[in-house]
Each structure stands twice: as C-alpha cells, then as structure tokens.
Design a protein around this motif. Structure first.
Motif, PDB file in Angstrom:
ATOM      1  N   LYS A  30       0.010 -27.800  -2.062  1.00  0.00           N
ATOM      2  CA  LYS A  30      -0.523 -26.186  -2.405  1.00  0.00           C
ATOM      3  C   LYS A  30       0.545 -25.175  -2.329  1.00  0.00           C
ATOM      4  N   ILE A 202      -1.234 -13.748  -6.111  1.00  0.00           N
ATOM      5  CA  ILE A 202      -2.433 -13.718  -6.810  1.00  0.00           C
ATOM      6  C   ILE A 202      -2.078 -14.279  -7.920  1.00  0.00           C
ATOM      7  N   ARG A 205      -2.203 -18.064  -7.935  1.00  0.00           N
ATOM      8  CA  ARG A 205      -3.237 -18.625  -6.938  1.00  0.00           C
ATOM      9  C   ARG A 205      -2.969 -19.534  -5.721  1.00  0.00           C
ATOM     10  N   GLU A 207      -2.364 -20.865  -2.151  1.00  0.00           N
ATOM     11  CA  GLU A 207      -3.417 -20.930  -0.810  1.00  0.00           C
ATOM     12  C   GLU A 207      -2.880 -20.174   0.227  1.00  0.00           C
ATOM     13  N   GLY A 261      -8.235 -13.376  -4.295  1.00  0.00           N
ATOM     14  CA  GLY A 261      -8.268 -14.608  -4.308  1.00  0.00           C
ATOM     15  C   GLY A 261      -7.579 -15.458  -3.615  1.00  0.00           C
ATOM     16  N   VAL A 262      -6.548 -14.968  -3.003  1.00  0.00           N
ATOM     17  CA  VAL A 262      -5.640 -15.719  -1.933  1.00  0.00           C
ATOM     18  C   VAL A 262      -6.358 -16.079  -0.711  1.00  0.00           C
ATOM     19  N   SER A 263      -6.377 -17.495  -0.566  1.00  0.00           N
ATOM     20  CA  SER A 263      -7.332 -18.071   0.350  1.00  0.00           C
ATOM     21  C   SER A 263      -6.888 -17.441   2.055  1.00  0.00           C
TER      22      SER A 263
END
Length: 442
Positions: A30, A202, A205, A207, A261-263
């Motif tokens: 990740k 971002i 992508r 984690e 969208g970042v977890s």
C-alpha cells in the motif's frame, strides 16, 4: 539458566509481534503519504523518523515523504533581514522570500537524504540501502489575489506527477516532495506542505495520508480526546470552531483527502517517540484518524427501511445464521438499526442494543448482501456501529454468532463467555443455538 523475568519478557515480545502481524499483512504494497512540518526537524526528530519510515519501507509499504519548512524559511528571512508578511495566515511570497524558501527546502532535502543514508551496524538502518528520489514532480500555479492582497509567488498545487512516481515506488525507492512547485513556464512557487501532501495522496490513490504534527492530540469542546472521526463529523468539528488554528488546518486537509478517495487520514503528534509506528501498529493509536463516510449510503435506519431490512435478512434467518425477527419486532426496534444503501436499495444493516448499566452494547443482525460483500460494506457498518456505541458512552461491544466468528476475530473481537455478558443479556441467552460470545473494547 534463564530466569522468569526473561521468560516473561520473551512472552511479551512474542505476543506483541503476533499482534502486529495483521497490520503488516494489511499494509504490504500500500502507498502511504507521510507529511511532517519543519518543526519536527527543528525539534531534532528527523533521524528517528527516518529510521521508523525505513522500517515501514522494509515491511513492503510504499512511502512518499512530504516535508514542510516554515521555521527554516523564517530563519532564512531573519538572516537576510527580510520581513515576513502574511495575509489571513498565508505567507506573501515575494522574490526575496522565495529565495529563502528555496534555500530552506534545499537544506532540508539534503538533511533528509542524509538521514535515510544511515547504515551503521547495530542500528535500525543497518542494511537498509534506501534510495530517496526527489525532483520536479509538483506542478503549481499562483494563488493570486485574495481579498485584495496579492500573494505573489505563493502558489497552490495543480498536479502531482503520479505516473512518474509510481514506477519509483515500484522499484523500491522513497519519493521526497518539497513544498515547492513549478509552472509550465518555469516559475517556482512556495506551497503549503499540507496542500502538497493532500494532492499527492489523492493522485497516488494512497491508502493513508499521515500528518506528523507539531500540535497536540485534538480534544473536543468538553476536553475529551478526539481519536476517530468520520469526514462528516470532522466537518462538524471544524464548523464548531473550537480547535486551535493549526489543528483546524490539519483537520481540514485530512477531510479534503478523505472526501477525494483517500481511505484514511491520520493526524499524529510527533512529540512522542515512534509516533508513526504507534499510530499504525496499535489498536487505539496515539493520534486522530479520519475516515470517509457517505451520509447518503450509511445512516441510522427509519421506519421506511423495515421492508428493505426484512428482505435482506430473510435468507439468513431461513438458514439459521440469524435469529428470526418478525416485522413487528423490527418496527419496534428500528431505532437500534443502521443501514447502508446504494441507489436507494438497502445492501447492509446492523443493530446496536445498549446495556448502559454495564456500558456495553450488543451488535446484532449484521448483514451484507452477498452481491457486494467484497466491497468492504461490512467493515464500514462495523465502524459505524462502533462510533454509535462510543457516542452513547459504551466501552465494550459484543456479538453472539454461530457461523462468522472468524470475521469478528480478525477485527479485534476476542472470545468470551456467557458470564461476561450483561446480566439482562445472560438471561436471554439461547442455549440451544450455543452462539459464541465475542467482545471488543472500544
């Protein structure tokens, strides 16, 4: 012959190593964007941070480092007798201030590369051989005129070159981003570290986005530690306007990343030795975690949801996985339920039954439509129920299950007995089902 004290130490070490194994498996491969302010370097924390990040790198985590430079820029300004100018907390960067920002960033880059080049035997960096790659990965534009003030060479990020960074990470390098960006015409701009970190997370992508902050752990208006927030809860905290300005800026940046969208985003005080490791590899961590939650899809149930809940749980009631509940019972208890929906169709649900006297809650009827079980909705519902339980003042969450104990065990629940349940729940225990009792500390 070894004494008992050493045996105890060995057992503690083995137990600890086993406890972190799930995190190691989850994080391998990740991408983490880890950002820290110039204050960390001033406080003498760079060498230890490099050691900790090297350990993460050795565990297979792809690392992007973003550094700030505020105190270093201030130092350069003072050396050159240049006055620091601000507008609403934003630095006005003229050509002289930009030269100071370049000087500060250049020195910090060399210091960071040197820290990652440590390799003495009997140190955490032995045999690390880490390569740090930096370059013109950040495209920027001028921030312009705000409220009548021309911020000149203060900029904002337009783009981070993710297509160039990914191959570097794949090859085992650590990417270093400075708070400087460049325009297609060759101009340089002074940027906020938080802006660079958010945009990078971002674009890549990531984690996780982790801010190692000079600010202490955030507290709510009543003085209680803020350990975990959904993005909409964080927005409510910001609107309440009780946080100090620096902490609020970090939180605003974390929310922006999660909403894009970042977890997970974390704000971790760097004052504690090993803070990034403690945040990542202990259950409660030492900072504040922000997660994305879409209020339109994950919410507390209403009476209009009864039909959708019944349709969802009927197959599991039929095969004995769930205890049968009639429509009237669900209608009476609908305020205990939460649901997750997509396009107005309920795909998951769970109920939280509180036992305030023992400060415990039972999570029951956790169900996710088999068609979407691989999308993480069960995990999201569990987090939502845990948040509801904490907000109700509960300290423990328990489940009774006959077929899905492994799922709960992987998420922090531990085996218990009927005697560990609240007294009222013990009286209702169904000895014919012989459900396993699992409990999790919140």
């Amino acid at each position: 012959m070894r004494n008992m004290e050493n045996d105890t130490d060995f057992a503690s070490f083995v137990a600890w190593l086993r406890s972190v194994a799930p995190y190691v498996h989850a994080f391998r491969g990740k991408t983490f964007v880890i950002a820290f302010p110039g204050e960390l370097v001033t406080a003498g924390g760079l060498a230890v941070l490099a050691q900790d990040l090297s350990l993460l790198h050795a565990l297979g985590i792809r690392i992007v480092v973003v550094h700030g430079s505020r105190p270093q820029v201030e130092e350069q300004l003072a050396l050159r007798n240049v006055e620091a100018r601000f507008h609403n907390g934003l630095r006005i960067t003229d050509s002289a201030a930009l030269e100071c920002a370049k000087e500060a960033a250049g020195e910090l880059r060399l210091d960071i590369e040197a820290a990652f080049s440590q390799g003495l035997p009997n140190t955490p960096m032995a045999h690390a051989a880490i390569r740090v790659i930096s370059g013109n990965f950040v495209t920027a534009r001028p921030m312009g005129v705000i409220d009548g003030a021309d911020l000149q060479l203060t900029g904002i990020v337009r783009k981070v070159a993710a297509d160039t960074i990914h191959p570097i990470l794949n090859a085992g390098g650590i990417v270093l981003l400075s708070p400087l960006g460049f325009s297609p015409t060759g101009e340089a701009f002074n940027l906020a570290m938080e802006d660079v970190a958010v945009t990078a997370a971002i674009a890549l992508r990531a984690e996780k986005l982790i801010f190692l902050s000079e600010t202490p752990l955030m507290h709510d208006a009543g003085g209680t530690d803020i350990r975990e927030l959904s993005s909409h809860q964080a927005e409510a905290v910001l609107q309440a306007n009780f946080l100090p300005p620096d902490a609020a800026f970090y939180l605003k940046s974390a929310v922006k990343a999660c909403n894009a969208g970042v977890s997970r985003a974390h704000i971790v005080p760097f004052s504690t030795d090993g803070s990034v490791l403690l945040e990542l590899f202990t259950h409660d961590g030492i900072g504040t975690m922000i997660t994305y939650e879409n209020l339109e899809s994950l919410r507390e149930a209403t009476i209009e949801d009864v039909g959708g809940i019944i349709k969802l749980i009927e197959p599991l009631e039929a095969d004995g996985t769930l205890v049968k509940r009639g429509r009237e019972l669900i209608e009476r208890e609908i305020h205990y339920f939460s649901v997750i929906e997509h396009d107005n169709v309920i795909f998951g649900c769970a109920a939280l039954y509180p036992f305030p006297k023992e400060r415990m809650g039972e999570m029951a009827c956790l169900t996710v439509n088999p068609e979407v079980q691989a999308q993480g909705d069960g995990e999201r519902i569990l987090k939502h129920i845990e948040t509801r339980a904490r907000e109700s003042g509960l300290t423990k969450l328990f489940v009774l299950t006959t077929r899905t104990s492994h799922w709960f065990l992987r998420r922090g629940f531990v085996p218990a007995t009927v005697d560990d349940l609240p007294k009222d729940r013990q009286h209702m225990y169904n000895w014919q089902r012989k459900s396993l009792v699992l409990i999790k500390n919140l």
